[in-house]
Write a protein that holds these residues in place. Structure first.
Motif, PDB file in Angstrom:
ATOM      1  N   ALA A  44       6.106  -7.531  -7.020  1.00 47.47           N
ATOM      2  CA  ALA A  44       5.812  -7.862  -8.420  1.00 47.47           C
ATOM      3  C   ALA A  44       4.317  -7.781  -8.694  1.00 47.47           C
ATOM      4  O   ALA A  44       3.495  -8.226  -7.889  1.00 47.47           O
ATOM      5  N   HIS A  45       3.994  -7.203  -9.838  1.00 41.23           N
ATOM      6  CA  HIS A  45       2.630  -7.275 -10.371  1.00 41.23           C
ATOM      7  C   HIS A  45       2.712  -8.073 -11.673  1.00 41.23           C
ATOM      8  O   HIS A  45       3.415  -7.690 -12.599  1.00 41.23           O
ATOM      9  N   ILE A  46       1.984  -9.181 -11.726  1.00 36.91           N
ATOM     10  CA  ILE A  46       2.001 -10.055 -12.906  1.00 36.91           C
ATOM     11  C   ILE A  46       0.588 -10.138 -13.458  1.00 36.91           C
ATOM     12  O   ILE A  46      -0.346 -10.553 -12.757  1.00 36.91           O
ATOM     13  N   GLY A  47       0.415  -9.705 -14.687  1.00 39.71           N
ATOM     14  CA  GLY A  47      -0.917  -9.758 -15.279  1.00 39.71           C
ATOM     15  C   GLY A  47      -1.021  -8.861 -16.495  1.00 39.71           C
ATOM     16  O   GLY A  47      -0.085  -8.129 -16.842  1.00 39.71           O
ATOM     17  N   ARG A  48      -2.180  -8.919 -17.138  1.00 35.70           N
ATOM     18  CA  ARG A  48      -2.422  -8.118 -18.332  1.00 35.70           C
ATOM     19  C   ARG A  48      -2.391  -6.638 -17.978  1.00 35.70           C
ATOM     20  O   ARG A  48      -2.916  -6.221 -16.940  1.00 35.70           O
ATOM     21  N   LEU A  49      -1.781  -5.837 -18.842  1.00 32.73           N
ATOM     22  CA  LEU A  49      -1.696  -4.397 -18.603  1.00 32.73           C
ATOM     23  C   LEU A  49      -2.990  -3.753 -19.084  1.00 32.73           C
ATOM     24  O   LEU A  49      -3.124  -3.334 -20.232  1.00 32.73           O
ATOM     25  N   ASN A  50      -3.935  -3.711 -18.177  1.00 32.60           N
ATOM     26  CA  ASN A  50      -5.255  -3.157 -18.445  1.00 32.60           C
ATOM     27  C   ASN A  50      -5.651  -2.320 -17.230  1.00 32.60           C
ATOM     28  O   ASN A  50      -5.943  -2.858 -16.161  1.00 32.60           O
ATOM     29  N   LEU A  51      -5.636  -1.014 -17.393  1.00 27.85           N
ATOM     30  CA  LEU A  51      -5.839  -0.124 -16.250  1.00 27.85           C
ATOM     31  C   LEU A  51      -7.256  -0.214 -15.699  1.00 27.85           C
ATOM     32  O   LEU A  51      -7.462  -0.016 -14.498  1.00 27.85           O
ATOM     33  N   HIS A  52      -8.225  -0.509 -16.557  1.00 20.60           N
ATOM     34  CA  HIS A  52      -9.613  -0.569 -16.103  1.00 20.60           C
ATOM     35  C   HIS A  52      -9.823  -1.709 -15.121  1.00 20.60           C
ATOM     36  O   HIS A  52     -10.459  -1.534 -14.077  1.00 20.60           O
ATOM     37  N   GLN A  53      -9.291  -2.884 -15.438  1.00 21.55           N
ATOM     38  CA  GLN A  53      -9.473  -4.023 -14.546  1.00 21.55           C
ATOM     39  C   GLN A  53      -8.325  -4.174 -13.554  1.00 21.55           C
ATOM     40  O   GLN A  53      -8.544  -4.244 -12.345  1.00 21.55           O
ATOM     41  N   LYS A  54      -7.097  -4.228 -14.044  1.00 21.04           N
ATOM     42  CA  LYS A  54      -5.956  -4.564 -13.193  1.00 21.04           C
ATOM     43  C   LYS A  54      -5.432  -3.381 -12.378  1.00 21.04           C
ATOM     44  O   LYS A  54      -4.706  -3.570 -11.406  1.00 21.04           O
ATOM     45  N   ARG A  55      -5.754  -2.171 -12.806  1.00 26.47           N
ATOM     46  CA  ARG A  55      -5.453  -0.937 -12.050  1.00 26.47           C
ATOM     47  C   ARG A  55      -3.970  -0.767 -11.719  1.00 26.47           C
ATOM     48  O   ARG A  55      -3.600  -0.385 -10.616  1.00 26.47           O
ATOM     49  N   GLN A  56      -3.132  -0.990 -12.713  1.00 26.50           N
ATOM     50  CA  GLN A  56      -1.715  -0.689 -12.483  1.00 26.50           C
ATOM     51  C   GLN A  56      -1.512   0.810 -12.225  1.00 26.50           C
ATOM     52  O   GLN A  56      -0.553   1.193 -11.550  1.00 26.50           O
ATOM     53  N   ASP A  57      -2.421   1.645 -12.745  1.00 23.29           N
ATOM     54  CA  ASP A  57      -2.317   3.080 -12.481  1.00 23.29           C
ATOM     55  C   ASP A  57      -2.563   3.391 -11.005  1.00 23.29           C
ATOM     56  O   ASP A  57      -1.940   4.300 -10.437  1.00 23.29           O
ATOM     57  N   PHE A  58      -3.450   2.635 -10.360  1.00 30.62           N
ATOM     58  CA  PHE A  58      -3.669   2.799  -8.913  1.00 30.62           C
ATOM     59  C   PHE A  58      -2.395   2.435  -8.156  1.00 30.62           C
ATOM     60  O   PHE A  58      -2.004   3.121  -7.203  1.00 30.62           O
ATOM     61  N   LEU A  59      -1.733   1.367  -8.578  1.00 33.31           N
ATOM     62  CA  LEU A  59      -0.464   0.983  -7.971  1.00 33.31           C
ATOM     63  C   LEU A  59       0.562   2.098  -8.118  1.00 33.31           C
ATOM     64  O   LEU A  59       1.274   2.427  -7.160  1.00 33.31           O
ATOM     65  N   MET A  60       0.635   2.706  -9.302  1.00 35.03           N
ATOM     66  CA  MET A  60       1.599   3.792  -9.520  1.00 35.03           C
ATOM     67  C   MET A  60       1.293   4.991  -8.625  1.00 35.03           C
ATOM     68  O   MET A  60       2.200   5.600  -8.044  1.00 35.03           O
ATOM     69  N   ARG A  61       0.023   5.333  -8.489  1.00 34.59           N
ATOM     70  CA  ARG A  61      -0.346   6.465  -7.629  1.00 34.59           C
ATOM     71  C   ARG A  61      -0.007   6.174  -6.169  1.00 34.59           C
ATOM     72  O   ARG A  61       0.442   7.065  -5.430  1.00 34.59           O
ATOM     73  N   ALA A  62      -0.216   4.930  -5.759  1.00 34.58           N
ATOM     74  CA  ALA A  62       0.110   4.550  -4.381  1.00 34.58           C
ATOM     75  C   ALA A  62       1.611   4.662  -4.124  1.00 34.58           C
ATOM     76  O   ALA A  62       2.044   5.125  -3.056  1.00 34.58           O
ATOM     77  N   ILE A  63       2.417   4.260  -5.100  1.00 37.51           N
ATOM     78  CA  ILE A  63       3.874   4.373  -4.954  1.00 37.51           C
ATOM     79  C   ILE A  63       4.283   5.838  -4.877  1.00 37.51           C
ATOM     80  O   ILE A  63       5.083   6.235  -4.013  1.00 37.51           O
ATOM     81  N   GLU A  64       3.753   6.663  -5.768  1.00 40.50           N
ATOM     82  CA  GLU A  64       4.109   8.089  -5.781  1.00 40.50           C
ATOM     83  C   GLU A  64       3.753   8.781  -4.476  1.00 40.50           C
ATOM     84  O   GLU A  64       4.506   9.627  -3.986  1.00 40.50           O
ATOM     85  N   SER A  65       2.603   8.445  -3.922  1.00 35.49           N
ATOM     86  CA  SER A  65       2.176   9.129  -2.694  1.00 35.49           C
ATOM     87  C   SER A  65       2.879   8.580  -1.452  1.00 35.49           C
ATOM     88  O   SER A  65       2.724   9.132  -0.363  1.00 35.49           O
ATOM     89  N   HIS A  66       3.630   7.495  -1.606  1.00 40.84           N
ATOM     90  CA  HIS A  66       4.388   6.920  -0.484  1.00 40.84           C
ATOM     91  C   HIS A  66       5.833   6.672  -0.933  1.00 40.84           C
ATOM     92  O   HIS A  66       6.405   5.601  -0.704  1.00 40.84           O
ATOM     93  N   GLY A  67       6.401   7.682  -1.573  1.00 42.12           N
ATOM     94  CA  GLY A  67       7.732   7.546  -2.164  1.00 42.12           C
ATOM     95  C   GLY A  67       8.799   7.095  -1.191  1.00 42.12           C
ATOM     96  O   GLY A  67       9.669   6.284  -1.540  1.00 42.12           O
ATOM     97  N   ASP A  68       8.737   7.581   0.042  1.00 41.35           N
ATOM     98  CA  ASP A  68       9.759   7.217   1.027  1.00 41.35           C
ATOM     99  C   ASP A  68       9.734   5.719   1.332  1.00 41.35           C
ATOM    100  O   ASP A  68      10.783   5.110   1.569  1.00 41.35           O
ATOM    101  N   SER A  69       8.549   5.136   1.325  1.00 43.62           N
ATOM    102  CA  SER A  69       8.431   3.706   1.630  1.00 43.62           C
ATOM    103  C   SER A  69       9.083   2.839   0.560  1.00 43.62           C
ATOM    104  O   SER A  69       9.506   1.705   0.834  1.00 43.62           O
ATOM    105  N   PHE A  70       9.156   3.375  -0.665  1.00 46.33           N
ATOM    106  CA  PHE A  70       9.670   2.584  -1.791  1.00 46.33           C
ATOM    107  C   PHE A  70      11.115   2.923  -2.153  1.00 46.33           C
ATOM    108  O   PHE A  70      11.604   2.464  -3.188  1.00 46.33           O
ATOM    109  N   LYS A  71      11.807   3.690  -1.293  1.00 46.51           N
ATOM    110  CA  LYS A  71      13.187   4.061  -1.610  1.00 46.51           C
ATOM    111  C   LYS A  71      14.111   2.846  -1.666  1.00 46.51           C
ATOM    112  O   LYS A  71      15.097   2.847  -2.405  1.00 46.51           O
TER     113      LYS A  71
END
Length: 384
Positions: free
Chosen positions: A213-240
């Motif tokens: 879970a990520h809980i917090g304001r949706l602000n890519l500059h500070q909270k970097r949910q986009d970094f989380l998304m990129r990490a998931i995409e580049s490790h897709g098998d781990s998140f199956k």
């Protein structure tokens, strides 16, 4: 003491929640004769909270602001009008001190400039500290020079930990700085809700799926949910066999939705759930929480997670290594380390850390620390 609190934010997030807790502590202080709280009328949750506080604590007075920081953004003429108008109000109130809620040093500026105009001593409350930019672009250098000037305007700073306190002292050596740590409702440590029961009540899979879970304001500059998304995409098998919950709202919600919908990997394992009135069941339902922020103060969700006996994996920024063990921290730009920490977190024992947090972030400790705000030598009158 006649004390003022100023907040012109249109948001009712974690920063404002901390401000509410400080209002409660100050309203109970015998050192405070009157507490004048200035908040926007249009920020309904915050204005409603202050109005209810004023009904319970007669020393509290509500001063409704006709504007928010966001409504003044980019409108210099409106900003100057509101500074003049707010300065008039401050002179009428004849405050000994004005505490200004500043999520960053560039927020709450109408109150800061108005206080300077009215010659009211100021306390900057919880400004995050930004370092000099690595970029060599002229615009970034100019912005940094302006921020350097702003850091030197408040008479005092109240921040969240010694790391931030030292950074503020370096930026504003003539201003006083003190630490006031967060407190969290102890229901997070007293809850009897089990992981299985929480998952069933929330309609989440209870079949061994690894829930993050990520809980917090949706602000890519500070909270970097986009970094989380990129990490998931580049490790897709781990998140199956994993499910990632994104809980919160904010200015980048639509952008994040577009990122998720454009990726088959993300669409399969990411759920965007929006803001939730109570995050406790989501914390309990999770195997681990994540906080890949670019910068932070002392995030409430970190404390809440640990109190609820759930590990939280965070980027090693802003002194967060003062709170979490190495096993729950990762270098801010290392996706591989981030993902590895996420799935190893379930084996990290946090019992002792949870007990320490229960003592450190209690309401009693917070209220005792808050008293130092009004016991310090006052810059206007020279008395405690």
């Amino acid at each position: 003491m006649k004390l003022g609190i100023y907040c012109d934010s249109s948001i009712n997030g974690g920063h404002e929640e901390m401000l509410k807790r400080l209002m409660l502590a100050l309203a109970d202080s015998a050192k405070v004769d009157t507490l004048h709280v200035m908040v926007p009328v249009t920020n309904e949750p915050l204005h409603r909270f202050v109005s209810e506080l004023a009904r319970r604590a007669p020393k509290t007075r509500v001063v409704g602001l006709s504007y928010t920081a966001e409504s003044l953004s980019g409108d210099l003429l409106a900003f100057r009008r509101m500074v003049r108008s707010t300065a008039v109000t401050l002179r009428r109130l004849d405050l000994d001190k004005l505490l200004i809620s500043q999520g960053t040093i560039a927020s709450g500026l109408a109150g800061l400039f108005a206080a300077r105009r009215a010659k009211v001593p100021t306390v900057s409350y919880l400004p995050l500290v930004h370092n000099a930019p690595k970029s060599a672009s002229p615009s970034d250098r100019i912005k940094w020079l302006i921020k350097r000037v702003l850091y030197r305007m408040p008479d005092e700073f109240v921040t969240l930990n010694d790391h931030l306190c030292n950074e503020l002292r370096a930026l504003a050596p003539r201003s006083r700085a003190m630490t006031l740590e967060n407190y969290v409702d102890d229901r997070f440590s007293r809850s009897t809700l089990t992981k299985s029961a929480a998952r069933v009540s929330l309609g989440l899979p209870d079949d061994g799926t690894y829930i993050v879970a990520h809980i917090g304001r949706l602000n890519l500059h500070q909270k970097r949910q986009d970094f989380l998304m990129r990490a998931i995409e580049s490790h897709g098998d781990s998140f199956k066999k994993a499910l990632v919950l994104i809980i919160g709202e904010g200015e980048d919600a639509d952008c994040l939705k577009d990122i998720v919908s454009a990726s088959a990997v993300l669409s399969a394992c990411v759920r965007m759930l929006g803001a939730q009135e109570d995050v406790l069941p989501f914390i309990v339902a999770s195997d681990t929480l994540v906080l890949p922020s670019a910068f932070e103060g002392v995030p409430l969700v970190m404390i809440e997670a640990v109190l609820a006996q759930r590990p939280i994996v965070a980027s090693r920024v802003s002194g967060l290594d003062c709170y979490l063990p190495d096993a729950l921290l990762f270098p801010a730009d290392d996706q591989d380390a981030f993902v590895a920490r996420i799935f190893a977190a379930r084996d990290v024992r946090i019992d002792e850390l949870s007990q320490d947090f229960r003592r450190r972030f209690s309401r009693e400790a917070f209220n005792a620390q808050a008293q130092t705000l009004v016991e310090r030598e006052d810059a206007k009158s020279g008395i405690a």
